[in-house]
Design an enzyme around this catalytic site. Structure first.
Site, PDB file in Angstrom:
ATOM      1  N   HIS A  41       2.534  11.549  -7.071  1.00  0.00           N
ATOM      2  CA  HIS A  41       1.139  11.189  -7.326  1.00  0.00           C
ATOM      3  C   HIS A  41       0.929   9.695  -7.151  1.00  0.00           C
ATOM      4  O   HIS A  41       1.872   8.925  -7.075  1.00  0.00           O
ATOM      5  CB  HIS A  41       0.728  11.585  -8.756  1.00  0.00           C
ATOM      6  CG  HIS A  41       1.548  10.934  -9.843  1.00  0.00           C
ATOM      7  ND1 HIS A  41       2.543  11.597 -10.509  1.00  0.00           N
ATOM      8  CD2 HIS A  41       1.528   9.676 -10.378  1.00  0.00           C
ATOM      9  CE1 HIS A  41       3.095  10.785 -11.410  1.00  0.00           C
ATOM     10  NE2 HIS A  41       2.494   9.602 -11.339  1.00  0.00           N
ATOM     11  N   HIS A  86       0.809  -1.229   0.000  1.00  0.00           N
ATOM     12  CA  HIS A  86       0.000   0.000   0.000  1.00  0.00           C
ATOM     13  C   HIS A  86       0.837   1.272   0.000  1.00  0.00           C
ATOM     14  O   HIS A  86       2.048   1.250   0.216  1.00  0.00           O
ATOM     15  CB  HIS A  86      -0.994   0.014   1.172  1.00  0.00           C
ATOM     16  CG  HIS A  86      -0.384   0.191   2.528  1.00  0.00           C
ATOM     17  ND1 HIS A  86      -0.253  -0.849   3.433  1.00  0.00           N
ATOM     18  CD2 HIS A  86       0.133   1.280   3.176  1.00  0.00           C
ATOM     19  CE1 HIS A  86       0.299  -0.399   4.549  1.00  0.00           C
ATOM     20  NE2 HIS A  86       0.550   0.887   4.419  1.00  0.00           N
ATOM     21  N   GLU A 122      -2.961  10.531 -11.241  1.00  0.00           N
ATOM     22  CA  GLU A 122      -2.776  10.381 -12.680  1.00  0.00           C
ATOM     23  C   GLU A 122      -3.759   9.334 -13.203  1.00  0.00           C
ATOM     24  O   GLU A 122      -4.011   8.330 -12.537  1.00  0.00           O
ATOM     25  CB  GLU A 122      -1.333   9.945 -12.970  1.00  0.00           C
ATOM     26  CG  GLU A 122      -1.002   9.867 -14.450  1.00  0.00           C
ATOM     27  CD  GLU A 122       0.442   9.458 -14.706  1.00  0.00           C
ATOM     28  OE1 GLU A 122       0.936   9.731 -15.813  1.00  0.00           O
ATOM     29  OE2 GLU A 122       1.071   8.845 -13.808  1.00  0.00           O
ATOM     30  N   GLU A 158      -3.859   3.603   1.716  1.00  0.00           N
ATOM     31  CA  GLU A 158      -4.157   3.807   3.137  1.00  0.00           C
ATOM     32  C   GLU A 158      -4.336   5.302   3.387  1.00  0.00           C
ATOM     33  O   GLU A 158      -3.438   6.095   3.108  1.00  0.00           O
ATOM     34  CB  GLU A 158      -3.012   3.269   4.000  1.00  0.00           C
ATOM     35  CG  GLU A 158      -3.215   3.545   5.495  1.00  0.00           C
ATOM     36  CD  GLU A 158      -2.008   3.183   6.360  1.00  0.00           C
ATOM     37  OE1 GLU A 158      -2.063   3.465   7.567  1.00  0.00           O
ATOM     38  OE2 GLU A 158      -1.026   2.639   5.826  1.00  0.00           O
TER      39      GLU A 158
END
Length: 321
Positions: A262, A171, A308, A235
């Protein structure tokens, strides 16, 4: 022209790096493979895409746009030889925002020892503090890389081996000001599912784990985090009280000083997905039609983090990446 958010993937997380050789070496040591490089000499920057790609990996041999859990390293030419250049890792005041990447491993004790033996530093070792089941290693730029276990920690205590081919880029953590707004955005607009909530009332923060793909089980037979074997999760960390402070805001990593860039979602139909986002009333950083690059768009989340949007080339060919 239809788009199905159930087919979206949290493809990658981008961080800027000072010296790509050192950074690529670190992530390869963690078991990742350099699966794609995009060089932009005219604009004086290069992109390096790393992911788990062994036969045991979750998205082994897939096209890079048809994966989850990629780390994109962005190198702006010249930073490696600039003694003044350094990134912000998102964990220092007043530039908090992005928190960490997280890799889940088969044997957390052995994985940590292997990193330590190789000379890499830690923000938090397994033995530090109260939480003895997670650690935070530091990459060459000081970004935090959380390590969590796919197996019960007590079961691997006396085992000295770790198999990097079983690791997952589990994550990416970002801090959010208002969890209601952020959860609504990531679920309703981006089409993610809320897989898990971790409430920490004593410490006054909550964690929310979102992702695509099948629903996560509520628990596993061995008591391990049921989403530890997944890739491509997001998260969201909420510290109580930020939502009521009108002057509070997080640093998105793209305003100066820079660091995190990003997250990226790949979608089934880029034009249809962007039309859907338009209907949802998103704030755009870059529409598909803006600028020279017609194959990518950028949406802003409620905290101004950049997302993105790219075509999943397995589902529909658009670009010759």
């Amino acid at each position: 022209m239809a788009t199905d958010p159930a087919k979206y993937k949290l493809n990658h997380s981008m961080i800027r790096v000072k010296d790509p050789k050192q950074s690529v070496k670190f992530y390869e040591f963690l078991g990742m493979k350099l699966i794609n490089t995009i060089k932009n000499p005219d604009a004086k920057f290069d992109l390096y895409f790393l992911a788990y790609d062994s036969p045991k990996a979750a998205s082994h041999a897939n096209h890079w746009t048809d994966r989850e859990g990629i780390v994109e390293l962005t190198h702006n030419y010249g930073t490696e030889s600039d003694p003044e250049y350094k990134i912000v890792n998102g964990n220092t005041e007043p530039y908090k925002g992005f928190g960490h990447l997280c890799v889940s491993v088969d044997n957390i004790q052995a994985a940590c020892q292997r990193l330590e033996d190789a000379g890499y530093k830690f923000q938090k070792k397994l033995t530090d503090g109260r939480m003895r089941s997670i650690a935070f290693a530091l990459d060459p730029d000081g970004y935090w890389v959380e390590l969590i276990s796919q197996n019960p920690v007590e079961a691997t205590e006396n085992i000295k081996e770790t198999d990097v081919e079983t690791y997952r880029m589990n994550h990416t953590m970002i801090r959010v000001k208002d969890p209601e707004k952020s959860l609504k955005f990531y679920q309703d607009v981006m089409g993610m599912k809320l897989h898990r909530i971790s409430e920490n009332k004593d410490a006054k923060f909550n964690l929310y784990f979102l992702g695509y793909g099948p629903d996560a089980p509520k628990q596993t037979a061995n008591g391990v985090n049921p989403i530890a074997d997944r890739e491509g999760l997001l998260e969201l960390t909420w510290n109580y009280g930020t939502e009521t402070d009108p002057n509070f805001k997080y640093h998105n990593g793209n305003d100066q000083p820079q660091g995190f860039g990003h997250i990226c979602m790949t979608v089934d139909d880029l034009d249809a997905a962007c039309s859907r986002f338009e209907e949802k009333g998103v704030n755009w950083k870059k529409r598909l039609t803006d600028g020279r690059m017609k194959n990518i768009a950028f949406v802003l989340d409620p905290d101004n983090y950049w997302i993105e949007i790219v075509q999943n080339e397995k589902l529909k060919q658009r670009s010759n990446w």
